[in-house]
Design a protein around this motif. Structure first.
Motif, short mmCIF file in Angstrom:
data_model
loop_
_atom_site.label_atom_id
_atom_site.label_comp_id
_atom_site.label_asym_id
_atom_site.label_seq_id
_atom_site.Cartn_x
_atom_site.Cartn_y
_atom_site.Cartn_z
N PRO A 101 5.26 -13.01 -1.27
CA PRO A 101 6.51 -13.00 -2.02
C PRO A 101 7.70 -12.83 -1.09
O PRO A 101 7.59 -12.36 0.04
CB PRO A 101 6.36 -11.80 -2.95
CG PRO A 101 5.46 -10.87 -2.19
CD PRO A 101 4.50 -11.77 -1.46
N GLY A 102 8.83 -13.22 -1.58
CA GLY A 102 10.09 -12.96 -0.91
C GLY A 102 10.89 -11.96 -1.71
O GLY A 102 10.37 -11.31 -2.62
N LEU A 103 12.14 -11.84 -1.37
CA LEU A 103 13.02 -10.90 -2.04
C LEU A 103 14.14 -11.64 -2.74
O LEU A 103 14.74 -12.56 -2.18
CB LEU A 103 13.61 -9.90 -1.06
CG LEU A 103 12.63 -8.95 -0.37
CD1 LEU A 103 13.36 -8.07 0.63
CD2 LEU A 103 11.89 -8.10 -1.39
N SER A 104 14.40 -11.23 -3.95
CA SER A 104 15.54 -11.76 -4.67
C SER A 104 16.81 -11.14 -4.13
O SER A 104 16.80 -10.25 -3.28
CB SER A 104 15.40 -11.47 -6.16
OG SER A 104 15.58 -10.09 -6.42
N SER A 105 17.92 -11.58 -4.66
CA SER A 105 19.20 -11.04 -4.22
C SER A 105 19.35 -9.56 -4.55
O SER A 105 20.16 -8.87 -3.93
CB SER A 105 20.35 -11.83 -4.87
OG SER A 105 20.30 -11.76 -6.28
N THR A 106 18.56 -9.09 -5.50
CA THR A 106 18.60 -7.68 -5.87
C THR A 106 17.53 -6.85 -5.16
O THR A 106 17.44 -5.64 -5.39
CB THR A 106 18.44 -7.51 -7.38
OG1 THR A 106 17.17 -8.02 -7.79
CG2 THR A 106 19.54 -8.26 -8.13
N GLY A 107 16.73 -7.47 -4.33
CA GLY A 107 15.70 -6.76 -3.60
C GLY A 107 14.35 -6.72 -4.26
O GLY A 107 13.43 -6.11 -3.72
N ALA A 108 14.19 -7.35 -5.39
CA ALA A 108 12.91 -7.40 -6.07
C ALA A 108 12.00 -8.44 -5.43
O ALA A 108 12.47 -9.47 -4.94
CB ALA A 108 13.11 -7.70 -7.54
N GLU A 109 10.72 -8.18 -5.43
CA GLU A 109 9.75 -9.15 -4.90
C GLU A 109 9.52 -10.26 -5.92
O GLU A 109 9.19 -10.00 -7.07
CB GLU A 109 8.44 -8.46 -4.57
CG GLU A 109 8.51 -7.56 -3.35
CD GLU A 109 7.15 -7.02 -2.95
OE1 GLU A 109 6.75 -7.20 -1.78
OE2 GLU A 109 6.48 -6.43 -3.82
N VAL A 110 9.70 -11.47 -5.46
CA VAL A 110 9.52 -12.63 -6.31
C VAL A 110 8.88 -13.75 -5.52
O VAL A 110 8.90 -13.76 -4.28
CB VAL A 110 10.87 -13.13 -6.89
CG1 VAL A 110 11.49 -12.07 -7.79
CG2 VAL A 110 11.82 -13.48 -5.76
N CYS A 111 8.30 -14.70 -6.22
CA CYS A 111 7.80 -15.89 -5.57
C CYS A 111 8.95 -16.82 -5.23
O CYS A 111 9.92 -16.95 -6.00
CB CYS A 111 6.81 -16.63 -6.48
SG CYS A 111 5.32 -15.69 -6.88
N LEU A 112 8.83 -17.46 -4.11
CA LEU A 112 9.86 -18.38 -3.65
C LEU A 112 9.28 -19.77 -3.49
O LEU A 112 8.08 -19.96 -3.29
CB LEU A 112 10.43 -17.91 -2.31
CG LEU A 112 11.06 -16.51 -2.26
CD1 LEU A 112 11.51 -16.20 -0.85
CD2 LEU A 112 12.22 -16.40 -3.23
N PHE A 113 10.16 -20.74 -3.55
CA PHE A 113 9.78 -22.12 -3.30
C PHE A 113 10.18 -22.46 -1.87
O PHE A 113 11.27 -22.96 -1.61
CB PHE A 113 10.46 -23.06 -4.29
CG PHE A 113 10.08 -22.81 -5.72
CD1 PHE A 113 8.77 -22.54 -6.08
CD2 PHE A 113 11.04 -22.88 -6.72
CE1 PHE A 113 8.42 -22.32 -7.40
CE2 PHE A 113 10.70 -22.66 -8.05
CZ PHE A 113 9.40 -22.38 -8.39
N ARG A 114 9.29 -22.18 -0.95
CA ARG A 114 9.57 -22.41 0.47
C ARG A 114 9.28 -23.87 0.84
O ARG A 114 8.60 -24.59 0.11
CB ARG A 114 8.74 -21.46 1.33
CG ARG A 114 9.10 -19.98 1.12
CD ARG A 114 8.35 -19.09 2.11
NE ARG A 114 8.86 -17.72 2.11
CZ ARG A 114 8.25 -16.70 1.52
NH1 ARG A 114 7.10 -16.88 0.90
NH2 ARG A 114 8.79 -15.49 1.56
#
Length: 130
Positions: A101-114
């Motif tokens: 996972p990556g981090l959202s703008s708020t610092g939450a762990e989320v899946c990203l489309f890399r």
């Protein structure tokens, strides 16, 4: 070795449904994502949906929200992409893969489309006719 193998593609008329499956193995299910991408002819590969096992959160491309649903088996070894009300623009080869996972703008762990993956599997073809 971490691997993810997709299946379940096929041909369907517009408005129909398909369910894709992703058999994943060799990774920590509780702290990782499974992410679906698709690549249509003449278009760049794009992220479709992702699910983060650690938080149970999901992310979707705007184009599929409300029609696609990503879900997981309790053991985390199988991830599904339920595709309802399919449109012709969904015609593409679909891929699944694991990712951290990556981090959202708020610092939450989320899946990203890399976009920097070294390799891709064979994918599964989805064709939607009008």
């Amino acid at each position: 070795q971490v691997r993810a193998v997709e299946s379940g593609g096929g041909s369907v008329q517009a408005g129909g449904s398909l369910r894709l499956s992703c058999a994943a193995s060799g990774f920590d299910f509780t702290h990782n994502c499974v992410v679906w991408f698709r690549e249509a002819p003449g278009k760049e590969r794009e992220g479709v949906a992702g699910i983060y096992f650690g938080g149970g959160t999901t992310v979707y491309a705007d184009s599929v929200k409300g029609r696609f649903t990503i879900s997981q088996h309790n053991a985390g070894d199988m991830v599904y992409l339920q595709m309802n009300n399919l449109k012709p623009d969904a015609t593409a080869i679909y891929y699944c893969r694991t990712d951290s996972p990556g981090l959202s703008s708020t610092g939450a762990e989320v899946c990203l489309f890399r976009s920097n993956y070294a390799s891709w599997g064979q994918g599964t073809q989805v064709t939607v006719s009008s």
